[in-house]
Design a protein around this motif. Structure first.
Motif, PDB file in Angstrom:
ATOM      1  N   ASN A 254     -31.108   3.755 110.764  1.00 51.72           N
ATOM      2  CA  ASN A 254     -32.337   4.214 111.396  1.00 51.72           C
ATOM      3  C   ASN A 254     -32.578   5.699 111.201  1.00 51.72           C
ATOM      4  N   SER A 255     -33.838   6.035 111.043  1.00 46.64           N
ATOM      5  CA  SER A 255     -34.231   7.438 110.939  1.00 46.64           C
ATOM      6  C   SER A 255     -34.034   8.147 112.265  1.00 46.64           C
ATOM      7  N   TRP A 256     -33.744   9.435 112.191  1.00 45.98           N
ATOM      8  CA  TRP A 256     -33.635  10.242 113.405  1.00 45.98           C
ATOM      9  C   TRP A 256     -35.016  10.459 114.024  1.00 45.98           C
ATOM     10  N   ASP A 257     -36.002  10.887 113.224  1.00 46.01           N
ATOM     11  CA  ASP A 257     -37.271  11.276 113.836  1.00 46.01           C
ATOM     12  C   ASP A 257     -38.514  10.861 113.045  1.00 46.01           C
ATOM     13  N   GLU A 258     -38.401   9.841 112.210  1.00 41.39           N
ATOM     14  CA  GLU A 258     -39.564   9.392 111.445  1.00 41.39           C
ATOM     15  C   GLU A 258     -40.684   8.932 112.366  1.00 41.39           C
ATOM     16  N   GLU A 259     -41.874   9.413 112.096  1.00 41.30           N
ATOM     17  CA  GLU A 259     -43.062   9.003 112.856  1.00 41.30           C
ATOM     18  C   GLU A 259     -44.104   8.421 111.906  1.00 41.30           C
ATOM     19  N   PRO A 260     -44.753   7.305 112.264  1.00 40.09           N
ATOM     20  CA  PRO A 260     -44.691   6.625 113.562  1.00 40.09           C
ATOM     21  C   PRO A 260     -43.465   5.717 113.728  1.00 40.09           C
ATOM     22  N   GLY A 261     -42.649   5.559 112.709  1.00 39.89           N
ATOM     23  CA  GLY A 261     -41.456   4.739 112.815  1.00 39.89           C
ATOM     24  C   GLY A 261     -41.419   3.671 111.747  1.00 39.89           C
ATOM     25  N   GLU A 262     -40.204   3.304 111.332  1.00 36.82           N
ATOM     26  CA  GLU A 262     -40.034   2.402 110.199  1.00 36.82           C
ATOM     27  C   GLU A 262     -40.678   1.036 110.399  1.00 36.82           C
ATOM     28  N   PHE A 263     -40.653   0.530 111.631  1.00 33.83           N
ATOM     29  CA  PHE A 263     -41.204  -0.805 111.899  1.00 33.83           C
ATOM     30  C   PHE A 263     -42.380  -0.745 112.870  1.00 33.83           C
ATOM     31  N   SER A 264     -43.086   0.364 112.835  1.00 30.23           N
ATOM     32  CA  SER A 264     -44.206   0.557 113.765  1.00 30.23           C
ATOM     33  C   SER A 264     -45.380  -0.382 113.487  1.00 30.23           C
ATOM     34  N   ASP A 265     -45.433  -0.930 112.263  1.00 30.87           N
ATOM     35  CA  ASP A 265     -46.533  -1.842 111.942  1.00 30.87           C
ATOM     36  C   ASP A 265     -46.130  -3.312 112.051  1.00 30.87           C
ATOM     37  N   ALA A 266     -44.929  -3.576 112.557  1.00 31.17           N
ATOM     38  CA  ALA A 266     -44.487  -4.964 112.739  1.00 31.17           C
ATOM     39  C   ALA A 266     -45.273  -5.617 113.876  1.00 31.17           C
ATOM     40  N   CYS A 274     -39.027   2.535 120.853  1.00 25.86           N
ATOM     41  CA  CYS A 274     -37.993   3.388 120.250  1.00 25.86           C
ATOM     42  C   CYS A 274     -37.971   3.183 118.740  1.00 25.86           C
ATOM     43  N   GLN A 275     -38.961   3.717 118.075  1.00 34.04           N
ATOM     44  CA  GLN A 275     -39.112   3.508 116.640  1.00 34.04           C
ATOM     45  C   GLN A 275     -38.266   4.465 115.799  1.00 34.04           C
ATOM     46  N   ASN A 276     -37.575   5.388 116.433  1.00 36.23           N
ATOM     47  CA  ASN A 276     -36.587   6.215 115.753  1.00 36.23           C
ATOM     48  C   ASN A 276     -35.487   6.558 116.744  1.00 36.23           C
ATOM     49  N   GLU A 277     -34.393   7.109 116.259  1.00 39.45           N
ATOM     50  CA  GLU A 277     -33.244   7.366 117.132  1.00 39.45           C
ATOM     51  C   GLU A 277     -33.493   8.516 118.108  1.00 39.45           C
ATOM     52  N   ASN A 304     -28.429   7.264 106.433  1.00 40.03           N
ATOM     53  CA  ASN A 304     -29.817   6.979 106.836  1.00 40.03           C
ATOM     54  C   ASN A 304     -30.852   7.862 106.142  1.00 40.03           C
ATOM     55  N   ALA A 305     -30.527   8.366 104.954  1.00 38.59           N
ATOM     56  CA  ALA A 305     -31.443   9.281 104.264  1.00 38.59           C
ATOM     57  C   ALA A 305     -32.724   8.618 103.792  1.00 38.59           C
ATOM     58  N   VAL A 306     -32.669   7.326 103.494  1.00 38.05           N
ATOM     59  CA  VAL A 306     -33.834   6.627 102.938  1.00 38.05           C
ATOM     60  C   VAL A 306     -34.263   5.521 103.895  1.00 38.05           C
ATOM     61  N   THR A 307     -35.527   5.496 104.236  1.00 38.53           N
ATOM     62  CA  THR A 307     -36.034   4.445 105.126  1.00 38.53           C
ATOM     63  C   THR A 307     -36.987   3.535 104.351  1.00 38.53           C
ATOM     64  N   GLY A 308     -37.457   2.496 105.027  1.00 35.70           N
ATOM     65  CA  GLY A 308     -38.383   1.562 104.401  1.00 35.70           C
ATOM     66  C   GLY A 308     -37.712   0.562 103.477  1.00 35.70           C
ATOM     67  N   LEU A 309     -36.401   0.406 103.612  1.00 32.75           N
ATOM     68  CA  LEU A 309     -35.640  -0.475 102.722  1.00 32.75           C
ATOM     69  C   LEU A 309     -35.399  -1.860 103.307  1.00 32.75           C
ATOM     70  N   ARG A 310     -35.373  -1.928 104.631  1.00 29.89           N
ATOM     71  CA  ARG A 310     -35.009  -3.184 105.292  1.00 29.89           C
ATOM     72  C   ARG A 310     -36.228  -4.049 105.598  1.00 29.89           C
ATOM     73  N   GLU A 311     -36.004  -5.344 105.614  1.00 37.02           N
ATOM     74  CA  GLU A 311     -37.070  -6.269 105.974  1.00 37.02           C
ATOM     75  C   GLU A 311     -37.280  -6.298 107.483  1.00 37.02           C
ATOM     76  N   GLU A 312     -36.180  -6.141 108.244  1.00 37.68           N
ATOM     77  CA  GLU A 312     -36.242  -6.180 109.703  1.00 37.68           C
ATOM     78  C   GLU A 312     -35.248  -5.175 110.277  1.00 37.68           C
ATOM     79  N   TRP A 313     -35.442  -4.828 111.557  1.00 42.67           N
ATOM     80  CA  TRP A 313     -34.563  -3.902 112.263  1.00 42.67           C
ATOM     81  C   TRP A 313     -33.089  -4.262 112.101  1.00 42.67           C
ATOM     82  N   GLY A 314     -32.813  -5.543 112.236  1.00 39.07           N
ATOM     83  CA  GLY A 314     -31.427  -5.969 112.333  1.00 39.07           C
ATOM     84  C   GLY A 314     -30.714  -6.177 111.022  1.00 39.07           C
ATOM     85  N   ASP A 315     -31.332  -5.880 109.902  1.00 40.41           N
ATOM     86  CA  ASP A 315     -30.655  -6.052 108.612  1.00 40.41           C
ATOM     87  C   ASP A 315     -29.645  -4.924 108.448  1.00 40.41           C
ATOM     88  N   TRP A 316     -28.388  -5.255 108.618  1.00 38.70           N
ATOM     89  CA  TRP A 316     -27.340  -4.250 108.801  1.00 38.70           C
ATOM     90  C   TRP A 316     -26.377  -4.125 107.628  1.00 38.70           C
TER      91      TRP A 316
END
Length: 395
Positions: A254-266, A274-277, A304-316
């Protein structure tokens, strides 16, 4: 995707892959611990005074990785990774033996980070990093795991220690209560963490217990019960003075402070603010304060340098395209966040992509997971090189 029960957390759980049994190079004993006993004030941010130590085991893994790289420019960059402070995982009874070499070269201005990670029924909602103890072996956890670690720390009073207590454990009890494996592990988890808190409450120790991440306990419906679960165990241990707070995003993405957040459009984003840490730390710390638990955090930025890679929050599992993130620092821009740390050793696998393996977890076979990947904790050279190439900031 459900927002409060197993489907969210089962994806989030299992993100922790036990590091390997790498044998370190001979520790450099020229550096010395402090001249007198260390006393840490857990009411303050110890990371503002101490530097997270670059432990010998990760140094050894990186040194071997460097030898395998043929690209000269990448080789030069890779050689710097081993100098980054990171946490050492004492992930089994046998691996307590790593402690002695790791503590041998810790200078007085450094703090040695240790992950306490061997609860009975460990990672009850996942397969990739199941532990060695069965859910009913709490006495072994106490006498064969926690007690020896306590003895070793007591034998090194002139060294400072930061302990990350049992990744994935208490969050699983909050959101995976419908799984029989987590139901079986509940008593051992709560009593085990309380025993660790109480036993490891030593003057030269500061403790942080794992609290998942914003895509796990950060769902609106999970914040209050998550905080109450941590507080319940803390109070059962007698509210130990050396517990400073909690850890987030351990082995996470997860990103520290990405806005609006990686999954904000889900479609279900409205259920998770809590769309970022950074937001998660702010909101969860408030809930913890209400529940009566120390509310400062450390945040894993190791991958966590690159975001937008996961299909869902829980892909770990071994997220493809990831990169090394911000190096450990106490400069976070948020008073509640004590430090950015490297919790997961970058380059060690989260789990195998071999569908025929006993510990295969389907999340390691998802489209956004890197393949091929070896068993949890084993070194993946290609993945390490990918993390290096995608690092932000670059090495």
């Amino acid at each position: 995707m459900k927002v409060t029960t197993a489907s969210v957390a089962a994806m989030a759980a299992g993100a922790i892959a036990a590091p390997s049994n790498t044998t370190p190079r001979e520790a450099t004993k020229a550096q010395a611990a402090c001249a007198s006993a260390v006393s840490l004030d857990a009411k303050s941010n110890v990371f503002s005074k101490y530097t997270l130590h670059a432990n010998t085991f990760f140094k050894s893994e990186v040194a071997k990785a460097v030898e395998a790289i043929t690209d000269s420019s990448l080789k030069t960059s890779a050689s710097k990774v081993g100098d980054v402070g990171s946490f050492l995982w004492l992930d089994s009874i046998a691996n307590i033996a790593k402690f002695d070499d790791a503590v041998a070269d810790v200078p007085c201005e450094n703090i040695l980070g240790l992950v306490i990670y061997d609860l009975p029924g460990r990672d009850c909602a996942a397969k990739a990093s199941n532990g060695e103890l069965k859910y009913n072996e709490l006495p072994r956890y106490k006498s064969e795991y926690i007690d020896p670690i306590v003895a070793k720390i007591k034998a090194n009073p002139n060294t400072a220690f930061a302990l990350l207590i049992e990744p994935d454990s208490l969050p699983n009890l909050v959101t995976n209560a419908d799984l029989s494996t987590c139901q079986e592990s509940k008593t051992a988890y709560e009593e085990g963490v309380a025993y660790a808190f109480k036993s490891l409450n030593l003057p030269n120790v500061v403790m942080y217990v794992d609290a998942g991440h914003g895509g796990w306990l950060g769902w609106d419906a999970n914040l209050k019960p998550g905080a109450e679960e941590l507080s319940k165990v803390y109070k059962a241990a007698g509210s130990p003075s050396q517990v400073r707070g909690y850890a987030t995003n351990i082995a996470g993405w997860n990103s520290w402070d990405e806005e609006p957040g990686e999954f904000s459009d889900a479609s279900d984003a409205k259920y998770n603010s809590c769309q970022n840490e950074k937001t998660y730390v702010t909101k969860f710390s408030a809930a913890l304060s209400t529940a009566g638990f120390p509310n400062h955090a450390i945040v894993d930025t190791g991958r966590n340098a690159v975001t937008g890679l996961r299909e869902e929050w829980g892909d770990w599992c071994n997220v493809n395209g990831a990169g090394f993130g911000v190096r450990p620092t106490a400069t976070t821009g948020l008073e509640l966040a004590d430090a950015f740390i490297w919790g997961k050793p970058g380059g060690e696998s989260d789990g195998t992509s071999d569908e025929g393996a006993t510990r295969y977890d389907s999340y390691c076979g998802k489209p956004d997971a890197y393949k091929p990947s070896p068993e949890a904790g084993e070194w993946n050279q290609a993945y390490f090189e990918m993390l290096l190439k995608n690092a932000k900031p670059a090495f």
